[in-house]
Design a protein around this motif. Structure first.
Motif, mmCIF file in Angstrom:
data_model
loop_
_atom_site.group_PDB
_atom_site.id
_atom_site.type_symbol
_atom_site.label_atom_id
_atom_site.label_comp_id
_atom_site.label_asym_id
_atom_site.label_seq_id
_atom_site.Cartn_x
_atom_site.Cartn_y
_atom_site.Cartn_z
ATOM 1 N N CYS B 258 0.844 -1.205 0.000
ATOM 2 C CA CYS B 258 0.000 0.000 0.000
ATOM 3 C C CYS B 258 0.878 1.254 0.000
ATOM 4 C CB CYS B 258 -0.903 0.036 1.239
ATOM 5 S SG CYS B 258 -2.108 -1.278 1.319
ATOM 6 N N MET B 259 1.867 1.263 0.876
ATOM 7 C CA MET B 259 2.759 2.420 0.984
ATOM 8 C C MET B 259 3.541 2.613 -0.318
ATOM 9 S SD MET B 259 2.325 3.641 4.077
ATOM 10 C CE MET B 259 3.707 4.303 5.005
ATOM 11 N N GLU B 260 3.956 1.489 -0.903
ATOM 12 C CA GLU B 260 4.701 1.522 -2.162
ATOM 13 C C GLU B 260 3.854 2.154 -3.269
ATOM 14 O OE1 GLU B 260 6.368 -2.434 -2.914
ATOM 15 O OE2 GLU B 260 6.279 -1.946 -5.070
ATOM 16 N N LEU B 261 2.570 1.773 -3.318
ATOM 17 C CA LEU B 261 1.656 2.325 -4.318
ATOM 18 C C LEU B 261 1.477 3.831 -4.124
ATOM 19 C CD1 LEU B 261 -1.415 -0.078 -4.766
ATOM 20 C CD2 LEU B 261 0.386 0.485 -6.426
ATOM 21 N N ALA B 336 -4.311 5.902 -4.848
ATOM 22 C CA ALA B 336 -3.144 5.294 -5.500
ATOM 23 C C ALA B 336 -3.514 4.002 -6.203
ATOM 24 C CB ALA B 336 -2.046 5.042 -4.459
ATOM 25 N N GLN B 337 -4.377 3.214 -5.576
ATOM 26 C CA GLN B 337 -4.745 1.959 -6.236
ATOM 27 C C GLN B 337 -5.596 2.230 -7.467
ATOM 28 O OE1 GLN B 337 -6.845 -0.814 -3.718
ATOM 29 N NE2 GLN B 337 -8.354 0.688 -3.056
ATOM 30 N N ALA B 338 -6.391 3.293 -7.431
ATOM 31 C CA ALA B 338 -7.155 3.659 -8.631
ATOM 32 C C ALA B 338 -6.198 4.087 -9.746
ATOM 33 C CB ALA B 338 -8.156 4.760 -8.310
ATOM 34 N N ARG B 374 -1.077 -8.961 -6.713
ATOM 35 C CA ARG B 374 -0.544 -8.026 -5.712
ATOM 36 C C ARG B 374 -1.668 -7.621 -4.773
ATOM 37 N NH1 ARG B 374 1.594 -3.609 -9.539
ATOM 38 N NH2 ARG B 374 -0.463 -4.107 -10.422
ATOM 39 N N LEU B 375 -1.439 -7.773 -3.480
ATOM 40 C CA LEU B 375 -2.509 -7.586 -2.504
ATOM 41 C C LEU B 375 -2.419 -6.222 -1.832
ATOM 42 C CD1 LEU B 375 -2.220 -11.225 -1.418
ATOM 43 C CD2 LEU B 375 -4.276 -10.163 -2.363
ATOM 44 N N VAL B 376 -3.463 -5.458 -2.048
ATOM 45 C CA VAL B 376 -3.550 -4.126 -1.442
ATOM 46 C C VAL B 376 -4.394 -4.274 -0.174
ATOM 47 C CG1 VAL B 376 -4.093 -1.705 -1.869
ATOM 48 C CG2 VAL B 376 -3.558 -3.219 -3.789
#
Lengths: 467, 467
Positions: B258-261, B336-338, B374-376
């Motif tokens: 999550c932080m990476e994204l 970020a995931q969007a 990849r798991l968010v």
């Protein structure tokens, strides 16, 4: 009927189906001993599965079911009517602590567990189960949930409803619903849990529950504060909430006459104040840091309240024994009023902002109608819940109680006018059913009836209670 | 149909009955813009009485009703189906703060009030209305209650359900139920309030509510902590609960990915840590004493957690700006995931004690079935609520999404096996209805259907949602 009883006997075993009048008697008498009902038998099932089997038989034979826990209720909610047709189903043998999870902070219990045992099991795991009330040594958790019990820590932790995450329920058709979820969030459909909680056994029988645990406080502080009026008590409540946040767990109000009664019937109890005051507030704080922090928090609060002249005097307990002594004043009120003689009880709640006006207006109306009545007013001010009890004038005879209906009317009419509730924490049972019909809106009664009809179309579950 | 629309027009006035396709469009498209429905018209009533009149007309003409607040839901709960038969009833004009009572600590509002406006009205009266979630600038309190919204302060203050004392509801027959009680205790019958809360408009339309207010904290402290595993996060949660009691208001978990994204799509955001870690916990404390006390409380906690090696590193915000910057990491995850592209979302909850095992087992199962996914994973750990989102492998094409059903099956089967919920805070709507039918017990579905049938026998209230 004998075929039905034989079938019940097969489910629970002969020793757990009571039909002998002497054996039945203790289940059929209300706690205060004034009223009793009749039953065809008392069944004492040993598991949820046995409860389900018994209810299936009741459904099949069209026998009404009256579930009962510790039989400590105050509104005739777990006593059958006097037709003698009902099966009384005692849940006391369902007394296992099923599971305790100190990471999820939940405890899963049978419905027949005594409240005090649940508190103890939580304490043994270094957790707090905060539901606490006078009957905790004999009431059961199933009864607590069915009547949505309140008690002395509602201000911080909520009613029984807010302490429950999941339920196991036997439906009126004898099916076993497993809703024993230990989840803080679950938005997958209608809230059946909260429908069964507070339904007084009229929609199904609670056989198990998942309850929330809380961290145990590191320090508890109790104080008794003297105040001139209920308005000052409300000011103190607002001040305390702002000052202490969630540390405030209890805020009880007691009138001078309550203290006077306790002193009269328990002459060994020494008043902690040099002179009498008009009102008293009992405060309790739970602190998660330390003894020192709790002391400082309470001292600052009381200092501010004295400076602002919200309170006239204050006593702080500095030991567990002193704390227990302060609570004893509160806990002795029901005993003292019983020793003084009969009175007319009301378990009411109000918006907190309207309590002072309610007391003033209702006291006046009662004095006008029945000069000399003595008002035993105490309760959980922090929740807006008063036990507003009316004792006869000191010189009145027993015929005073012929005015009971008229007194109820004055009190409940005022409760209604001030947007309050005629049953704050005791429920409706058979005792307040007519009052409920009087004050609930026809639409709300109709919505309740439709739900009852949908879930229990044969009206076999605790008939004559609530609705 | 034209007679029905004429009658509706008479109720709300011509300008508030929309039938033009362009005017209707914004009400019929789901927030993410992917899906839309059809309606015969959009009505915008200006009062609860007008809502009741419209629903009476719907009942008379057998027209389905779809209530809508801010249209920010994530499960297609307030979008009609594509039959075009329904009346969409927008509650946005019901936007009055009706009353605020700082002694009772309650606020009474219209259902169409924007959540942020309710928060602001509370703050203006020096009180806190603690419900807080990403859509707060446009969602309405009626939608929050109908979907029992959660958010970031549930750990301390509960879901929307726990923040509501009373409701006003229009029944499917167009009657107006006044349940606007401001009472902390009220045991007078079935808990209709909690039945309507979370029912997603399928049992009636919430038009008003009495909500609980809380004292505003004097200090807020935020910290971001780095941890090696989800197990360590659970240890930290238990430690924090014991140490801080009710001061703990938020406990969010975020995985390294999550932080990476966030870092990838918001390159201006500087990681507060020198090196990356596997997991991060965002903690928030509300303190009722002072800035100094809040700082000391948090420092002692972090000191203990570092000593016990529960956490590897920690950053504490010492200003409001720093606190906002830490929250930004959490709040940027959905953005970020969007930006990274589509993924497959799951809003799930679990008993807190089982979260670490769930993540391990489900991660493994997904990697085995779909190597490289990849798991968010992030969410409200303190409530057991995870947003467990599955992004395609970095090199996958759009055809990856043909596996959506298989991925849902793996995730939800594991949720079910670990006694969790497939919808923690977003509800069921039309989107998760089939999943609900798959995982709920037939008995629970039947009980829900009986209640629906009893209250809305014509099935006109938000049909196709939830049940």
């Amino acid at each position: 009927m004998s075929a039905f009883l034989d079938a019940c006997r097969q489910v629970v075993g002969a020793q757990y189906l009571l039909t002998d009048a002497d054996a039945l008697a203790p289940y059929l008498v209300e706690r205060r001993g004034n009223l009793s009902g009749k039953a065809c038998a008392v069944a004492r099932p040993g598991s949820s599965a046995e409860v389900a089997q018994l209810v299936r038989l009741c459904h099949q034979y069209r026998v009404p079911v009256v579930p009962q826990g510790g039989n400590t209720g105050l509104v005739l909610g777990s006593i059958p009517d006097d037709s003698g047709t009902a099966l009384l189903l005692s849940l006391r043998r369902l007394n296992r602590i099923r599971d305790i999870d100190t990471v999820n902070d939940t405890i899963t219990v049978d419905a027949g567990c005594i409240l005090e045992h649940v508190q103890q099991a939580a304490a043994d795991a270094d957790r707090l189960f905060p539901l606490s009330l006078a009957a905790e040594g004999s009431c059961t958790i199933g009864g607590n949930l069915s009547s949505n019990a309140g008690g002395t820590a509602v201000l911080r932790y909520g009613n029984a409803r807010e302490l429950c995450l999941g339920l196991e329920v036997v439906t009126p058709q004898g099916e076993l619903w497993d809703g024993l979820r230990g989840l803080r969030k679950d938005n997958t459909g209608y809230d059946l849990r909260d429908l069964y909680i507070g339904a007084e056994g009229t929609l199904g029988i609670i056989t198990g529950a998942v309850l929330k645990l809380h961290p145990r406080p590191r320090a508890v502080r109790t104080a008794l504060l003297a105040l001139p009026t209920p308005d000052h008590a409300l000011q103190l409540l607002t001040l305390t909430r702002r000052h202490c946040g969630a540390a405030l767990t209890g805020f009880e109000l007691m009138s001078a006459f309550c203290m006077e009664l306790v002193h009269r019937h328990f002459p060994d109890m020494q008043s902690p104040f040099a002179m009498p005051h008009a009102q008293y507030a009992l405060l309790e704080l739970y602190d998660h840091e330390s003894e020192q922090h709790a002391t400082a928090l309470l001292e600052t609060l009381i200092g501010t309240a004295l400076d602002e002249q919200t309170v006239a005097d204050a006593v702080v307990a500095t030991s567990l024994a002193q704390s227990a002594a302060l609570w004893q004043w509160r806990e002795c009120i029901p005993l003292a009023q019983a020793a003084e003689g009969r009175n007319i009880k009301h378990d009411i709640s109000l918006p907190i902002s309207r309590i002072a006006d309610f007391i003033r207006v209702t006291d006046e109306a009662l004095q006008q109608a029945f000069p000399g009545v003595r008002l035993v007013t105490f309760g959980h001010l922090g929740d807006g819940n008063l036990h507003y009890n009316v004792a006869p004038p000191a010189d009145a005879g027993a015929d005073f109680f012929m005015h009971q209906a008229a007194i109820n009317r004055i009190v409940h009419d005022n409760v209604h006018a001030f947007d309050g509730s005629i049953s704050a924490e005791h429920g409706i049972g058979a005792l307040k059913r007519e009052e409920l019909l009087r004050y609930k809106s026809p639409l709300e009664l109709q919505l309740m009836s439709r739900i009852k009809q949908a879930l229990d179309p044969l009206n076999l579950m605790n008939p004559g209670k609530l609705l």
